[in-house]
Each structure stands twice: as structure tokens, then as C-alpha cells.
Write a protein that holds these residues in place. Structure first.
Motif, PDB file in Angstrom:
ATOM      1  N   ALA A   1       0.858  -1.185   0.000  1.00 53.06           N
ATOM      2  CA  ALA A   1       0.000   0.000   0.000  1.00 53.06           C
ATOM      3  C   ALA A   1       0.894   1.235   0.000  1.00 53.06           C
ATOM      4  O   ALA A   1       1.958   1.239   0.631  1.00 53.06           O
ATOM      5  CB  ALA A   1      -0.927   0.012   1.220  1.00 53.06           C
ATOM      6  N   LEU A   2       0.472   2.252  -0.713  1.00 53.17           N
ATOM      7  CA  LEU A   2       1.262   3.479  -0.783  1.00 53.17           C
ATOM      8  C   LEU A   2       1.314   4.159   0.575  1.00 53.17           C
ATOM      9  O   LEU A   2       0.275   4.406   1.201  1.00 53.17           O
ATOM     10  CB  LEU A   2       0.663   4.438  -1.817  1.00 53.17           C
ATOM     11  CG  LEU A   2       1.378   5.791  -1.948  1.00 53.17           C
ATOM     12  CD1 LEU A   2       2.820   5.594  -2.402  1.00 53.17           C
ATOM     13  CD2 LEU A   2       0.620   6.707  -2.918  1.00 53.17           C
ATOM     14  N   ALA A   3       2.520   4.453   1.033  1.00 48.87           N
ATOM     15  CA  ALA A   3       2.731   5.188   2.270  1.00 48.87           C
ATOM     16  C   ALA A   3       3.716   6.317   1.987  1.00 48.87           C
ATOM     17  O   ALA A   3       4.747   6.096   1.340  1.00 48.87           O
ATOM     18  CB  ALA A   3       3.266   4.279   3.373  1.00 48.87           C
ATOM     19  N   VAL A   4       3.385   7.520   2.459  1.00 45.44           N
ATOM     20  CA  VAL A   4       4.248   8.683   2.254  1.00 45.44           C
ATOM     21  C   VAL A   4       4.722   9.178   3.610  1.00 45.44           C
ATOM     22  O   VAL A   4       3.904   9.625   4.435  1.00 45.44           O
ATOM     23  CB  VAL A   4       3.505   9.806   1.503  1.00 45.44           C
ATOM     24  CG1 VAL A   4       4.374  11.063   1.423  1.00 45.44           C
ATOM     25  CG2 VAL A   4       3.106   9.345   0.103  1.00 45.44           C
ATOM     26  N   PRO A   5       6.023   9.117   3.900  1.00 48.02           N
ATOM     27  CA  PRO A   5       6.531   9.631   5.175  1.00 48.02           C
ATOM     28  C   PRO A   5       6.365  11.148   5.241  1.00 48.02           C
ATOM     29  O   PRO A   5       6.724  11.859   4.293  1.00 48.02           O
ATOM     30  CB  PRO A   5       8.019   9.251   5.152  1.00 48.02           C
ATOM     31  CG  PRO A   5       8.160   8.246   4.061  1.00 48.02           C
ATOM     32  CD  PRO A   5       7.098   8.546   3.065  1.00 48.02           C
ATOM     33  N   TYR A   6       5.829  11.634   6.359  1.00 49.37           N
ATOM     34  CA  TYR A   6       5.619  13.080   6.489  1.00 49.37           C
ATOM     35  C   TYR A   6       5.605  13.453   7.964  1.00 49.37           C
ATOM     36  O   TYR A   6       4.751  12.996   8.717  1.00 49.37           O
ATOM     37  CB  TYR A   6       4.297  13.493   5.829  1.00 49.37           C
ATOM     38  CG  TYR A   6       4.070  14.987   5.799  1.00 49.37           C
ATOM     39  CD1 TYR A   6       4.919  15.825   5.095  1.00 49.37           C
ATOM     40  CD2 TYR A   6       2.991  15.561   6.469  1.00 49.37           C
ATOM     41  CE1 TYR A   6       4.716  17.196   5.060  1.00 49.37           C
ATOM     42  CE2 TYR A   6       2.769  16.930   6.433  1.00 49.37           C
ATOM     43  CZ  TYR A   6       3.642  17.750   5.729  1.00 49.37           C
ATOM     44  OH  TYR A   6       3.440  19.106   5.704  1.00 49.37           O
ATOM     45  N   LYS A   7       6.598  14.232   8.349  1.00 46.85           N
ATOM     46  CA  LYS A   7       6.696  14.752   9.716  1.00 46.85           C
ATOM     47  C   LYS A   7       6.586  13.642  10.762  1.00 46.85           C
ATOM     48  O   LYS A   7       5.820  13.727  11.722  1.00 46.85           O
ATOM     49  CB  LYS A   7       5.639  15.830   9.961  1.00 46.85           C
ATOM     50  CG  LYS A   7       5.850  17.075   9.100  1.00 46.85           C
ATOM     51  CD  LYS A   7       4.870  18.175   9.435  1.00 46.85           C
ATOM     52  CE  LYS A   7       5.181  19.440   8.619  1.00 46.85           C
ATOM     53  NZ  LYS A   7       4.251  20.551   8.906  1.00 46.85           N
ATOM     54  N   GLY A   8       7.353  12.576  10.537  1.00 44.43           N
ATOM     55  CA  GLY A   8       7.435  11.512  11.521  1.00 44.43           C
ATOM     56  C   GLY A   8       6.372  10.438  11.430  1.00 44.43           C
ATOM     57  O   GLY A   8       6.374   9.506  12.239  1.00 44.43           O
TER      58      GLY A   8
END
Length: 493
Positions: A132-139
Motif C-alpha cells: 500500500a502506498l505510504a508517504v513519510p511526512y513529519k514523523g
């Protein structure tokens, strides 16, 4: 001294050997001149006569983009003329030191002779495939509805375009696309910090990865931490290849190892100064060869946000609306604008221009023209009906940015002007997702190019510019102030 080999700039007439110093300015300025000569003779004359190219290139590239915007045909004509000029002007130096204009090089014959130059090293991933698409953002790793809400927030703030959010949402809803089934990524500059190798490996893709030897060990690490496979070229026991010195050997290696999969040829390499142009044209010869041999081959690039782009009227109206509400007001800003004779906090999109001028002087003319050569190839390829992925990435705190103190400070103060600067891991995930969308989209036939009202829409569709296109001021006019405001962050580091 290392003997010069591969794609390079022409030597001056006074040079005594092939290894002599080769200036870049005459060639680079000549390419821009030739590109616009048939569409804007006055601009061509101005570029050709520029006495200080380092200063003049900013206006020249901006005005080139304005001419490109004039008609769809102008965009295609400029692209083809610029590429033709680059191939006529640049040189290939053979193993024997003999020089040939790049346009006259029998590249297909060179590739035929180069089969078997490299062996293979394939590293299979050790981790389960990320499904599944996961985008790291601010922890946090944003997925599903959380990621969709963040995309909507970025759109509302003017950080990315709605078309960008829509493309990423399609990937969220099609997780089976993530591994690029039926495709193989043939990547040069595969270890680039902004490149898709790391993410695509985690998603299970098959990758043919080319970079210089010292970077290739990092690619092996990506592979082991991923779920797909990464294959590296090996010569004399060392992984890696130099595409500038041996583009024919690399082209042969890609062709030999692609199998029956559709090739996605990715150009993600970067270098300083004139080497960036040499890299770009080396990659271009490889990409063109693969498209001749495999007509369904797609091209993939990343656009820098610090360039000049043709943008839709809606973006112009939004930026000028911010100017009317905020940008033209305030005693301090008016004072600085007056004291600087309009150089600070100036009006965005003046004289009804549709060009977002985000060029940055610190990056220099060779960088600007290298990126323009990539854009020209993309425009020409789409005009020929080929599939292209070419997305504008947001301002990102990459190593190449942070080593420049002015850009590092400006990025540190950018949030004061409505520009969000992204962490590398966030940009990588977003850009890789956009690449997946462009390659796998199911509203087109395999390999088919989408219809666009103007060729330059290739770059505005799906753009994640970080807010640069929609700021209340012309971006370069706020750069110095942003750098001053961001300086404390640089000092704390």
C-alpha cells in the motif's frame, strides 16, 4: 591526466590535444540561440550577443519559455531545434582520441559492438513487498484516508496542484500498480537522492540500475532492504558504469537485460556544471536507442522546481489574487520594493505572463540548459506519441541543496512566503508514486501519450511545486529575504 573519452564539449580551435580545457559557454549559449532562432529571431540575436552569459541566462531562459508558450507548434519546434543543435555541437571522443559530432556518431553500430561488455550482479530483496502506498511526512507514514486528507490540505494551501493529488489518489486505489507489473525500470543515476529506486524496490519492482561505482554499493543496500530485484552492471569485478564514457555499452546492457518487459527509461543523474549536460546527452542517446529498438519504451524524468514553466490561467489568477490581497501591501514590503528598484517583492506574472519564473541564479546556466534538454526530449517524445513521465518535484532539502549556503538559507525561510520545503523521504515517495501513475494509468492504451492542449502541460499536470507557482511575489524577488530569515536555521546546524 585521464584520457578524455565519451560525450563532451568541443575543444577550442586553439587546443593542442583532446584533453585540453573545453569551455561550456559557447556551446550552451549556442544551443539556446539555435532553439529559438526559428520562433523568435530577436531573442536569438539577444542570446547570441550576450556578453555576460552567467547573468544573461536567467532572462534568456525565461523569455525562451515565454516563446514556447506562444503556440503548441512553437513548443515542439523549439524542442526539436534545441536537441538538434545539441547533437550538432557536442562531440564524442573515441578510445583512439578521434572526435565526431554527436549527430554523426553511428550509435547503433557502437551498441552492436558493445554487447557483452558488462556482466550482471542481481540482488533480490529480503523484505516483504510493501503493498500500500505510504508517504513519510513529519514523523508519520501517511496511508489511505490520512494520505488523501494531506493531499487535499496541500492542494488547499497551493503546495501541489489538484492534478497531482488526483494522480496519487489513483495509486492509493490501485496498489497493484506499485510494483510496475510488466515493466522494468532502466535507470541511470539510479542512486540519486530524489530518484525512485529506493521506493520502487520496496514496492517490488524490477530495476536495472546504473550509477558510478562508488554509488552502486548504496544501490545494493536499497535492494536488500526492498522486495523487488536490482541488477547492476559489472565490469572487471566492479559494479557500476560511466554513461558519459560508455553510453553504447550501457545501452547494450539495458537491451540485453530487459527481457520481455516494457522498458521505463529513467534519467535521474545529476552532476555539477558542464558534466550535467554531458550526462543528459549521454542518457538521451541511450533513451533514443531504446525507443528505436522498443517503441513502447517510456521516458521518465524529474523536473526541478527552480526552472521556468508555462502554467494555466487558474494558477496565474490565484497568485495575482494573493498579490492583490497581501503581496502589494505592507509598509516594509513597499519600502524594500522601492529601495531595490523593484527587485524585491515584485509582482508575480507581470504583463499577463503565463510563465512561472522560478529560476535561481546560484544553480547556473549549465544546470538550466541541462534540465531544458531533458524537457525538450520529453516534449518531442510526446509529440511523437510516446509515453513520458515528467513531474515537477517540490523544493527539497537534498544534499545538493544543503551544500549551497544561499539555497540552504533560502529554503529555511521559504515558509514565510507560503512555500513548503519537503524532506527528501517525502519527496521521493510522492515522485515515485507519480511515476507509477504515469506508467500504469489505465485510461490510455499501453505506451500511448495523453492528449494535451499545449505540450508544456506535460510539466504543469501533476506538479508538486511546493507553492512556488502560487506565491504572492515573483519567487526570485523574495529569495534574498527568505535567505536572511532562514539564516538562523543554518547557523544552528
Amino acid at each position: 591526466m585521464t584520457t578524455l573519452r565519451g560525450i563532451t564539449f568541443p575543444a577550442p580551435d586553439t587546443a593542442e590535444s583532446a584533453d585540453a580545457e573545453r569551455p561550456t559557454t559557447p556551446t550552451v549559449r549556442g544551443i539556446v540561440t539555435d532553439a529559438v532562432r526559428g520562433s523568435d529571431a530577436a531573442l536569438a540575436a539577444r542570446v547570441e550577443g550576450a556578453k555576460n552569459w552567467r547573468e544573461a541566462y536567467l532572462a534568456a531562459v525565461r523569455d525562451l519559455t515565454m516563446t514556447t508558450a506562444s503556440t503548441p507548434q512553437a513548443a515542439v519546434d523549439i524542442a526539436r531545434a534545441g536537441l538538434d543543435s545539441a547533437y550538432r555541437r557536442m562531440r564524442v571522443v573515441g578510445d583512439d582520441g578521434h572526435e565526431t559530432p554527436l549527430a554523426e556518431w553511428a550509435f547503433d553500430d557502437a551498441v552492436e559492438a558493445a554487447h557483452g561488455t558488462y556482466e550482471n550482479r542481481t540482488i533480490d530483496g529480503r523484505k516483504p513487498r510493501v503493498e500500500a502506498l505510504a508517504v513519510p511526512y513529519k514523523g508519520r507514514d501517511l496511508t489511505g484516508h490520512d494520505l488523501e486528507r494531506q493531499l487535499d490540505t496541500w492542494v488547499a494551501k497551493g503546495v501541489i496542484e489538484a492534478s497531482c493529488a488526483e494522480a496519487v489518489k489513483r495509486v492509493i486505489n490501485h496498489p497493484e500498480w506499485l510494483s510496475l507489473p510488466g515493466h522494468v525500470l532502466a535507470s541511470v543515476g539510479a542512486g540519486a537522492e530524489m530518484g525512485p529506486t529506493d521506493m520502487l524496490s520496496r514496492w517490488g519492482a524490477r530495476i536495472l540500475a546504473v550509477d558510478i561505482p562508488r554509488v552502486s554499493e548504496r544501490l545494493a543496500t536499497f535492494a536488500e532492504a526492498g522486495a523487488g530485484s536490482i541488477t547492476l552492471p559489472v565490469r572487471d569485478g566492479e559494479a557500476g558504469a560511466d554513461i558519459v564514457a560508455d553510453p553504447a555499452g550501457v545501452a547494450a546492457w539495458f537491451a540485453d537485460n530487459a527481457g520481455d518487459d516494457t522498458i521505463v527509461f529513467g534519467m535521474h543523474a545529476y552532476a555539477d556544471s558542464g558534466m550535467h549536460i554531458r550526462l543528459t546527452l549521454a542518457a538521451d542517446t541511450i533513451g533514443q536507442y531504446l525507443q528505436r529498438m522498443r517503441p513502447t519504451t517510456a521516458l521518465a524524468y524529474l523536473a526541478t522546481p527552480t526552472d521556468a514553466f508555462v502554467v494555466p490561467q487558474e494558477i496565474v489568477d490565484a497568485s495575482r489574487g494573493r498579490w492583490q490581497r497581501h503581496g502589494s501591501r505592507g509598509v516594509a514590503k513597499k519600502g524594500l520594493r522601492l529601495a531595490s528598484r523593484g527587485q524585491l517583492f515584485s509582482e508575480p506574472y507581470p504583463k499577463h505572463s503565463h510563465v512561472a519564473d522560478c529560476l535561481v541564479a546560484q544553480q547556473g546556466p549549465n544546470y538550466a540548459v541541462a534540465k531544458r534538454l531533458q524537457r525538450w526530449r520529453a516534449v518531442a517524445a510526446e509529440a511523437d506519441g510516446k509515453r513520458v513521465s515528467f513531474n515537477v518535484a517540490p523544493a527539497t532539502l537534498t544534499r545538493s541543496v544543503t551544500k549551497n549556503p544561499v539555497l540552504r538559507a533560502a529554503y529555511g525561510g521559504a515558509h514565510h512566503f507560503g512555500v513548503e520545503v519537503f524532506a527528501p523521504e517525502t519527496s521521493r515517495a510522492l515522485m515515485a508514486a507519480l511515476l507509477v501513475h504515469d506508467v500504469m494509468r489505465d485510461d490510455l492504451a499501453p505506451g500511448e501519450a495523453p492528449h494535451r492542449d499545449h505540450p508544456e502541460a506535460l510539466f504543469s499536470d501533476g506538479a508538486a511545486h511546493g507553492g512556488l507557482w502560487r506565491t504572492a511575489w515573483a519567487p526570485r524577488s523574495a529569495l534574498g529575504v527568505a535567505a536572511v530569515l532562514g539564516l538562523p536555521k543554518v547557523v544552528r546546524r
